[in-house]
Design an enzyme around this catalytic site. Structure first.
Site, PDB file in Angstrom:
ATOM      1  N   TRP A 134      41.694  38.842  21.063  1.00  0.00           N
ATOM      2  CA  TRP A 134      40.276  38.878  21.451  1.00  0.00           C
ATOM      3  C   TRP A 134      39.742  40.308  21.532  1.00  0.00           C
ATOM      4  O   TRP A 134      38.555  40.534  21.596  1.00  0.00           O
ATOM      5  CB  TRP A 134      40.080  38.168  22.792  1.00  0.00           C
ATOM      6  CG  TRP A 134      40.646  38.934  23.987  1.00  0.00           C
ATOM      7  CD1 TRP A 134      41.926  39.407  24.127  1.00  0.00           C
ATOM      8  CD2 TRP A 134      39.959  39.322  25.174  1.00  0.00           C
ATOM      9  NE1 TRP A 134      42.075  40.041  25.338  1.00  0.00           N
ATOM     10  CE2 TRP A 134      40.887  40.004  26.002  1.00  0.00           C
ATOM     11  CE3 TRP A 134      38.656  39.151  25.629  1.00  0.00           C
ATOM     12  CZ2 TRP A 134      40.539  40.518  27.257  1.00  0.00           C
ATOM     13  CZ3 TRP A 134      38.308  39.661  26.882  1.00  0.00           C
ATOM     14  CH2 TRP A 134      39.250  40.339  27.683  1.00  0.00           C
ATOM     15  N   ASP A 135      40.645  41.272  21.510  1.00  0.00           N
ATOM     16  CA  ASP A 135      40.248  42.685  21.519  1.00  0.00           C
ATOM     17  C   ASP A 135      39.153  42.933  20.483  1.00  0.00           C
ATOM     18  O   ASP A 135      38.224  43.712  20.699  1.00  0.00           O
ATOM     19  CB  ASP A 135      41.433  43.596  21.146  1.00  0.00           C
ATOM     20  CG  ASP A 135      42.667  43.405  22.005  1.00  0.00           C
ATOM     21  OD1 ASP A 135      42.923  42.266  22.436  1.00  0.00           O
ATOM     22  OD2 ASP A 135      43.392  44.387  22.214  1.00  0.00           O
ATOM     23  N   GLU A 140      45.902  38.426  32.817  1.00  0.00           N
ATOM     24  CA  GLU A 140      47.147  37.715  32.504  1.00  0.00           C
ATOM     25  C   GLU A 140      48.118  37.656  33.678  1.00  0.00           C
ATOM     26  O   GLU A 140      49.251  37.221  33.513  1.00  0.00           O
ATOM     27  CB  GLU A 140      47.806  38.337  31.272  1.00  0.00           C
ATOM     28  CG  GLU A 140      46.935  38.168  30.034  1.00  0.00           C
ATOM     29  CD  GLU A 140      47.600  38.623  28.761  1.00  0.00           C
ATOM     30  OE1 GLU A 140      48.625  39.330  28.839  1.00  0.00           O
ATOM     31  OE2 GLU A 140      47.081  38.288  27.688  1.00  0.00           O
ATOM     32  N   LYS A 155      45.653  41.925  36.587  1.00  0.00           N
ATOM     33  CA  LYS A 155      46.180  42.829  35.566  1.00  0.00           C
ATOM     34  C   LYS A 155      45.063  43.671  34.951  1.00  0.00           C
ATOM     35  O   LYS A 155      45.209  44.854  34.689  1.00  0.00           O
ATOM     36  CB  LYS A 155      46.871  42.013  34.470  1.00  0.00           C
ATOM     37  CG  LYS A 155      47.441  42.852  33.343  1.00  0.00           C
ATOM     38  CD  LYS A 155      48.044  41.990  32.240  1.00  0.00           C
ATOM     39  CE  LYS A 155      48.628  42.846  31.122  1.00  0.00           C
ATOM     40  NZ  LYS A 155      49.014  42.067  29.948  1.00  0.00           N
ATOM     41  N   GLN A 156      43.943  42.999  34.669  1.00  0.00           N
ATOM     42  CA  GLN A 156      42.865  43.680  33.939  1.00  0.00           C
ATOM     43  C   GLN A 156      41.550  43.000  34.269  1.00  0.00           C
ATOM     44  O   GLN A 156      41.526  41.847  34.691  1.00  0.00           O
ATOM     45  CB  GLN A 156      43.133  43.598  32.452  1.00  0.00           C
ATOM     46  CG  GLN A 156      43.109  42.181  31.904  1.00  0.00           C
ATOM     47  CD  GLN A 156      43.806  42.056  30.564  1.00  0.00           C
ATOM     48  OE1 GLN A 156      44.972  41.658  30.508  1.00  0.00           O
ATOM     49  NE2 GLN A 156      43.104  42.388  29.499  1.00  0.00           N
TER      50      GLN A 156
HETATM   51  C1  BGC Z   1      46.264  42.278  27.296  1.00  0.00           C
HETATM   52  C2  BGC Z   1      45.421  41.381  26.415  1.00  0.00           C
HETATM   53  C3  BGC Z   1      45.221  42.052  25.077  1.00  0.00           C
HETATM   54  C4  BGC Z   1      46.556  42.434  24.440  1.00  0.00           C
HETATM   55  C5  BGC Z   1      46.374  43.203  23.151  1.00  0.00           C
HETATM   56  C6  BGC Z   1      47.555  42.606  26.589  1.00  0.00           C
HETATM   57  O1  BGC Z   1      48.292  43.477  27.374  1.00  0.00           O
HETATM   58  O2  BGC Z   1      46.524  41.674  28.525  1.00  0.00           O
HETATM   59  O3  BGC Z   1      44.170  41.167  27.013  1.00  0.00           O
HETATM   60  O4  BGC Z   1      44.526  41.221  24.223  1.00  0.00           O
HETATM   61  O5  BGC Z   1      47.262  43.237  25.355  1.00  0.00           O
HETATM   62  O6  BGC Z   1      45.691  44.398  23.347  1.00  0.00           O
END
Ligand code: BGC
Length: 780
Positions: free
Chosen positions: A361-362, A488, A592-593
């Site tokens: 999804w980035d 996550e 986490k984010q």
């Molecule tokens: C993140 C995801 C991201 C992926 C690729 C993961 O660590 O939690 O949101 O899409 O990295 O960048």
């Protein structure tokens, strides 16, 4: 880790003034060149020493089995991994019988410069061999932004002080040996000698190799042509074998004399085209490149970038590092998408093999928003790639017992590649993210042809997914249960607010779009009842809120969980996922984010400023930023809440992620989303950019340290310039008909001859929230 001083801080270049072999892999990522189709890591011309050799062709991958200890229905059976294709950048050098190898002899000087305006990587060095012969080597490398298949190197050797016999071996090399990876051993097997030889050719100055991947059956052709310029009696010889094709150029140079080789390299791959067709394809691409020649390629590169910068440049006064970093970021984001044309934009672009070369999804939530306003044609291409994988997404949805389309969490060619379902299959928000990128692109460009051809179907199939995934409870409220949002460290949770709000937008946008395109709606079998059901679900979407705390819940029940024990967590226990079981992370309040914080940016009209500030204050002390996607989101909302210093710290973290190797993994490739996030932090953070359907909204405000921030934006065929100072902002239209926008809520119309200048209201004063212990922003 790259030291802070590794690169000189200059506005338009990234300059490395000495060679540090310990961080070679990192600098190879930083100096990678790509056009979105071909990617060359910044490996040294002679191939060795290297950190990680890397030549990539977007879409070329190998497949490998994904066995599971415990079987389960719907688990993806095979994984995909990007492979290192035939390397066309190698130019080995022999000086008086000794290989030019920087690990031996004496390196008098070594400089590499990534020129962000010319789109080239330049290298100059002086080296004395163990036996005492000195040479100067200059090389310039580009991956063409105008000729998609083509990359080129100009390589020049000069004898210094004494006569030297020099031999340049220009090669195409397949199946290069790679350093042992510490990743998945099954993927590592797929990566070992992934190419089977089919054809090799060498004649005159021309070379060609054609190979095929063993399991995925993709044919890869790479060809090279050369222009040699040296003293009289310079000789050449070409030969080819299974994995190598080579042009050898030999000359004797008097002091001050040079031998120059210009190498043009053409690349092609296909899953269907025949061997002769592929050979012809790369030969034709070479002929086109030779027609323009090295100088022509250079000139076109410059012109393409001049045009890009005229639309995309961001000027920052008051922080030279951010100034350099945002241009570095924009350059790499542009490179990642410029000529991807119908292929994905992977999380690392084509700069390294990290994340197996997968796209997430980035792309839709971080990269495409930047390109929408700076290089919109690339956005249409990236979304067309999703469109072309719709059949697979429909099959996946059917496999999961759902309607519509379920796009993969991670993939190269379309199928789901995540072997961990709680953070893969359950991360359904990717579907709403794709829909959001479609809407954003169409709003910003008015490209109704794209909307008709691809947009409607993407919106309809994703809306169908949400409608079938969710349900109305006995009160009519619509829920999406058991999904994973961006954070996550929470998984398979009910009513993730980000997912619900993004799905809501997706459902409404689909219903609006079918009204605008009745013919497409009919073709897709959408009737009034179906689109009414989408609106009903959207309007009844549950948004979990904790009345006592006065904050939104990241997902239903989240604020009731036990808080993570941050005080007992040591600095070296981050990222948490490597030190604690997911089981424990999932049942505690630890983020986490950015998740809810991201929702407040993407669905801003549903949160007023006070609520935004309250939510931010609640989630900030829980957010550990174990993903590089987080800092930029936090920057945006920190700025909105008036925490301008904190927003600047986060901006620096996003901006310097790779230039300072903040996460110690730049060697695997650049963090393209974080780079895109630098733009987001500046333009949406300090510029306050938000969307309001047909209109852009700004709410600019600078932190004390920044004296000025100016950027251009493309919107509906016009170029808007926004110039922000400490106490006023000016909006001017560089071209096109008048444009209405908002400045801190006030409606304005800007025309080409009448810029609008408005004062900037003071920031509200609020207590600055704190981060978990050890997790203050890493501003470099
Ligand atoms: C993140 C995801 C991201 C992926 C690729 C993961 O660590 O939690 O949101 O899409 O990295 O960048």
């Amino acid at each position: 880790m790259i030291s802070e001083r590794a690169y000189a801080v200059e506005p338009w270049t990234v300059r490395e003034t000495s060679l540090d072999l310990d961080v070679l892999a990192q600098s190879e990522s930083v100096f990678a060149l790509s056009n979105g189709h071909v990617g060359w890591r910044g490996n040294l011309d002679e191939g060795e020493p290297h950190g990680l050799p890397g030549s990539y062709l977007n879409g070329v991958h190998e497949v490998h089995p994904l066995p599971y200890a415990e079987a389960g229905y719907g688990y993806p059976e095979s994984g995909q991994t990007v492979i290192n294709v035939t390397n066309g950048k190698v130019l080995r050098l022999l000086v008086d019988d000794e290989p030019f190898d920087l690990r031996y002899g004496r390196l008098v000087s070594h400089e590499r410069v990534l020129d962000l305006r010319r789109g080239v990587l330049e290298r100059t060095c002086e080296w004395t061999s163990p036996a005492g012969s000195t040479v100067r080597v200059r090389s310039t490398r580009l991956v063409s932004l105008t000729q998609r298949a083509v990359a080129a190197v100009a390589y020049e050797v000069e004898a210094v002080g004494a006569r030297s016999r020099v031999v340049i071996q220009s090669e195409l090399v397949a199946n290069e040996s790679l350093p042992d990876s510490d990743g998945d051993p099954r993927a590592a097997v797929a990566l070992k000698s992934p190419l089977e030889q089919e054809d090799d050719f060498a004649s005159g100055h021309r070379l060609r190799l054609v190979h095929r991947t063993r399991r995925s059956g993709l044919r890869v052709a790479v060809a090279a042509d050369h222009v040699v310029d040296g003293p009289e009696r310079t000789t050449t010889h070409s030969e080819s074998g299974i994995d190598v094709a080579r042009l050898t150029v030999t000359s004797v140079l008097e002091p001050g004399q040079t031998l120059r080789v210009e190498k043009l390299v053409a690349h092609g791959w296909s899953g269907v085209r025949s061997l002769p067709a592929m050979a012809d394809q790369v030969d034709a691409a070479l002929a086109a490149a030779a027609h323009d020649g090295w100088e022509g390629l250079l000139a076109d590169q410059r012109a393409t970038l001049d045009d890009f910068w005229a639309r995309a440049d961001v000027e920052v006064e008051g922080d030279e590092e951010i100034q350099q970093a945002v241009r570095f970021a924009l350059f790499h984001v542009f490179q990642a998408g410029a000529r991807a044309e119908g292929r994905a934009i992977p999380a690392k672009g084509l700069t390294g093999s990290g994340y197996d070369g997968h796209a997430f999804w980035d792309t839709e939530m971080f990269v495409l928003p930047v390109l929408t306003h700076t290089a919109p044609a690339a956005v249409a291409e990236a979304l067309r790639w999703r469109y072309h994988t719709l059949d697979e997404a429909r099959e996946r949805a059917a496999q999961l017992g759902l309607g519509g389309a379920a796009f993969p969490w991670r993939t190269i060619a379309g199928p789901e590649g995540s072997a961990y379902w709680p953070a893969g299959t359950a991360a359904f928000h990717v579907n709403a993210d794709i829909a959001d990128a479609v809407v954003r692109y169409v709003e910003a460009t008015g490209d109704t042809a794209f909307e008709r051809e691809a947009g409607v179907e993407l919106l309809v199939e994703t809306a169908r997914l949400w409608r079938s995934l969710g349900h109305h409870d006995s009160h009519g409220v619509f829920h999406l249960d058991g999904v994973t949002g961006p954070d996550e460290y929470s998984a398979v949770a009910d009513d993730n607010t980000y997912t619900n709000l993004m799905a809501r937008q997706n459902l409404l946008a689909a219903a609006d779009t079918v009204e605008r395109h009745p013919r497409e709606a009919e073709r897709l079998g959408v009737d009034e009842e179906e689109s009414a059901a989408w609106r009903d679900a959207a309007e009844a979407m549950h948004v979990p809120y904790n009345d006592e705390l006065g904050v939104h819940e990241q997902h239903a029940g989240f604020t009731r969980y036990q808080r993570w024990d941050f005080a007992a967590t040591r600095a070296d226990q981050y990222p948490l996922l490597l030190h604690f079981p997911y089981f424990d992370l999932y049942r505690k309040q630890v983020v986490k984010q950015a998740d809810l914080v991201l929702a407040m940016y993407t669905c801003d009209e549903l949160f007023d400023d006070e609520q935004t500030a309250r939510n931010f204050a609640y989630y900030e002390p829980l957010t550990v930023r174990d993903s590089s996607l987080s800092a930029c989101c936090q920057a945006v909302i920190a700025a909105q809440a008036g925490h301008l210093g904190l927003a600047l710290d986060y901006t620096r973290e996003a901006a310097l992620m790779d230039l300072h190797d903040l996460e110690h993994n730049t060697r695997d490739g650049l963090h393209i989303a974080s780079l895109a996030g630098t733009w987001m932090a500046l333009v949406a953070g300090f510029g306050g950019l938000r969307r309001d359907r047909e209109r852009l909204k700004f709410a600019p405000r600078l932190p004390e340290r920044l004296r000025r921030l100016a950027f251009n934006l493309e919107f509906r065929g016009r170029r808007l310039r926004v110039d922000i100072g400490a106490d006023k902002a000016s909006y001017s239209l560089l071209d096109g008909p008048p444009l209405s926008l908002r400045h801190h809520g006030e409606a304005l119309t800007v025309s080409a001859d009448e810029p609008a200048v408005r004062p900037i209201p003071a920031a509200p004063r609020r207590t600055v929230p704190h981060q978990p212990e050890h997790r203050a922003p890493n501003g470099g």
